[in-house]
Design an enzyme around this catalytic site. Sequence first.
Site, PDB file in Angstrom:
ATOM      1  N   SER B 134      -3.526  -9.074  -0.017  1.00  0.00           N
ATOM      2  CA  SER B 134      -4.548  -8.037   0.145  1.00  0.00           C
ATOM      3  C   SER B 134      -5.857  -8.664   0.584  1.00  0.00           C
ATOM      4  CB  SER B 134      -4.738  -7.339  -1.208  1.00  0.00           C
ATOM      5  OG  SER B 134      -5.923  -6.590  -1.212  1.00  0.00           O
ATOM      6  N   TYR B 160      -6.998  -6.753 -10.193  1.00  0.00           N
ATOM      7  CA  TYR B 160      -5.981  -6.567  -9.154  1.00  0.00           C
ATOM      8  C   TYR B 160      -6.101  -7.640  -8.076  1.00  0.00           C
ATOM      9  CZ  TYR B 160      -3.977  -4.954  -4.811  1.00  0.00           C
ATOM     10  OH  TYR B 160      -3.282  -4.914  -3.628  1.00  0.00           O
ATOM     11  N   LYS B 164      -3.548 -11.035  -6.831  1.00  0.00           N
ATOM     12  CA  LYS B 164      -3.104 -11.392  -5.474  1.00  0.00           C
ATOM     13  C   LYS B 164      -3.534 -12.816  -5.138  1.00  0.00           C
ATOM     14  CE  LYS B 164      -1.014  -7.563  -4.470  1.00  0.00           C
ATOM     15  NZ  LYS B 164       0.443  -7.554  -4.283  1.00  0.00           N
TER      16      LYS B 164
END
Lengths: 352, 352
Positions: B134, B160, B164
């Site tokens: 991402s 989040y 990643k």
Amino acid sequence: MQADNILITGGAGFIGSHCVLVLLELNYNVIVIDNCSNSFCEKSVSKPEALIRVEKLTKKTLQFFQADIQNCENLRNIFKEFKISCVIHCAAFKSVKESWDVPLSYYFNNISGSLNLLTVMNEFNIKKFIFSSSSTVYGEPQFLPITEEHPTGQNCANPYGRTKFMVEEILKDLSVSDKEWCIYSLRYFNPVGAHPSGEIGEDPVGIPNNLMPVISQVAVGKLKLLNIYGNDYDTVDGTGVRDYIHIMDLAYGHIAALVALLQENNLGVFKAYNLGTGSGTSVLQLINTFENVNNVKIPYKIVERRTGDTAASYCAVQLAKKELNWEAKYGITDMCRDAWNWQSKNPKGYQK
Amino acid sequence: MQADNILITGGAGFIGSHCVLVLLELNYNVIVIDNCSNSFCEKSVSKPEALIRVEKLTKKTLQFFQADIQNCENLRNIFKEFKISCVIHCAAFKSVKESWDVPLSYYFNNISGSLNLLTVMNEFNIKKFIFSSSSTVYGEPQFLPITEEHPTGQNCANPYGRTKFMVEEILKDLSVSDKEWCIYSLRYFNPVGAHPSGEIGEDPVGIPNNLMPVISQVAVGKLKLLNIYGNDYDTVDGTGVRDYIHIMDLAYGHIAALVALLQENNLGVFKAYNLGTGSGTSVLQLINTFENVNNVKIPYKIVERRTGDTAASYCAVQLAKKELNWEAKYGITDMCRDAWNWQSKNPKGYQK
């Protein structure tokens, strides 16, 4: 008043066993979980040798569970049986070199293991946590002495260091998201030495990677020669400088952190503390001290630098002194004496 | 020549299902594993609705396993049954907001899950891996457009994004330690739109967090009003600028990566590629385009900035073009048209 139940993961290891000893001396109820992947345990006996000796030294008993923190059910059973006040999480793989050989195992054991433990703690609403971190989270030092504000994770030289950095990041997010969590992360510099009795100490599986166990094993004849990785660093004598800390000081550092954490009034806490002496010692200085204190010879040869090694690393100690009322008491002489006392009494470590 | 077996985790999700569709169109054998935690599945049916529709659209069949990547045995059974050429790993929790509410779940699902998958792949000697990464790994952009050399992990604004980043770090170490691993990490910018048929699209559980699904749900009457988080950013009209990419472009980006990865001749590869259009679009521009293309009204109000939001983010696209021979074809008009086509045909998403 009922004594607090303290769960310590990896409690049969070098750092864990010394922490257990001090916890027992101070009358905490100690519950140990260890998978014994890195500690000697006679097959016919219910406890690792290190913990049997800890019980003898302290004349106290502890609860031992041979189990892996990867297994949530093992953890749940312990949390069902005991009302835990605080978890001290020492269970981890710790070899820098090995972490390059099998990084997946290191990430799996150190990160997934920590996540399992935290998830089960969360289920049981147990939210006081002391984490065995490491000076490796700082990577190549940008300034010396290294304070707790030094950036972390930017230049970790190896997967091992990254596992410690990542768990710290997870713990920070946890303390932000849920204000009931109170977490101290103890960033160890270079723990060495042994309990002054010589009954417990460092017993690495296979060929040791850290300097003091190598020195000890050369002294006892288990290894022939010590390799010094580079003597052209910009240090006092060209060899690498580190902040060695006596394992008993480190153990008392855990107690100081535990006492403070159990009284912590703030909400949603993540604090990191350096545990070191604040003084740097070079490889040659450590060898010389070891030879003089113990009246032994340590043959060595100079070899090439190792990738990822830094010239010098030592820490600022003020924060732990101010907030935990803790500082290291032992010097290099004590560390060398006690390391040799352990090694010479136990040339094969815990094996008989 | 036998077609390659491609395992795709999270293959029932928004990104996964569109990738599966394109893989099937190109005659790959597709094996999907998904725990359906975030995708609609009729109880009486063996597959999530999205994949049933993919099979109808392509007139091809796929293998579906409703299982969690947390369970290594599930994974082992799949690797025993199929000789997998490459794994495309889309399974992850993806809500920035939720990652602040339950960071442990995010770390557990996204990191432990990835470690399980990689560990089992390692056991079966399957070492070609495409990772759903991402643009959040870049954190607050230090320069625009964001190239793949932009630092990662330094200012990730949320758990989040950190999951990643951490998986990417793990993958880098893996590729260094074991030269058989070839890994591409695809850093998605803002995937929107839907398959032009309107049969598959984004079907977020609960209230959506991302802009396009909110716009669509306001247009369809499911939500009353769109909140715009800040109109005082230093951008064309004060609202946040993002690099939106059509989901079909994104899916073809995976194919381009897969083709290159299956032919990769280098050893010990970790490469990251931006998947975006390279153009920034503001919130107001997106709303206006959506209104004009679809002839609907999107009522909105301006509210306070959200913590962690950045003014503008868009990517450099040259690397993917040069090395994967891929670039985005669709523009904002297409994205708005196809998003609305999907939403208006399926006002309740996959539920009937």
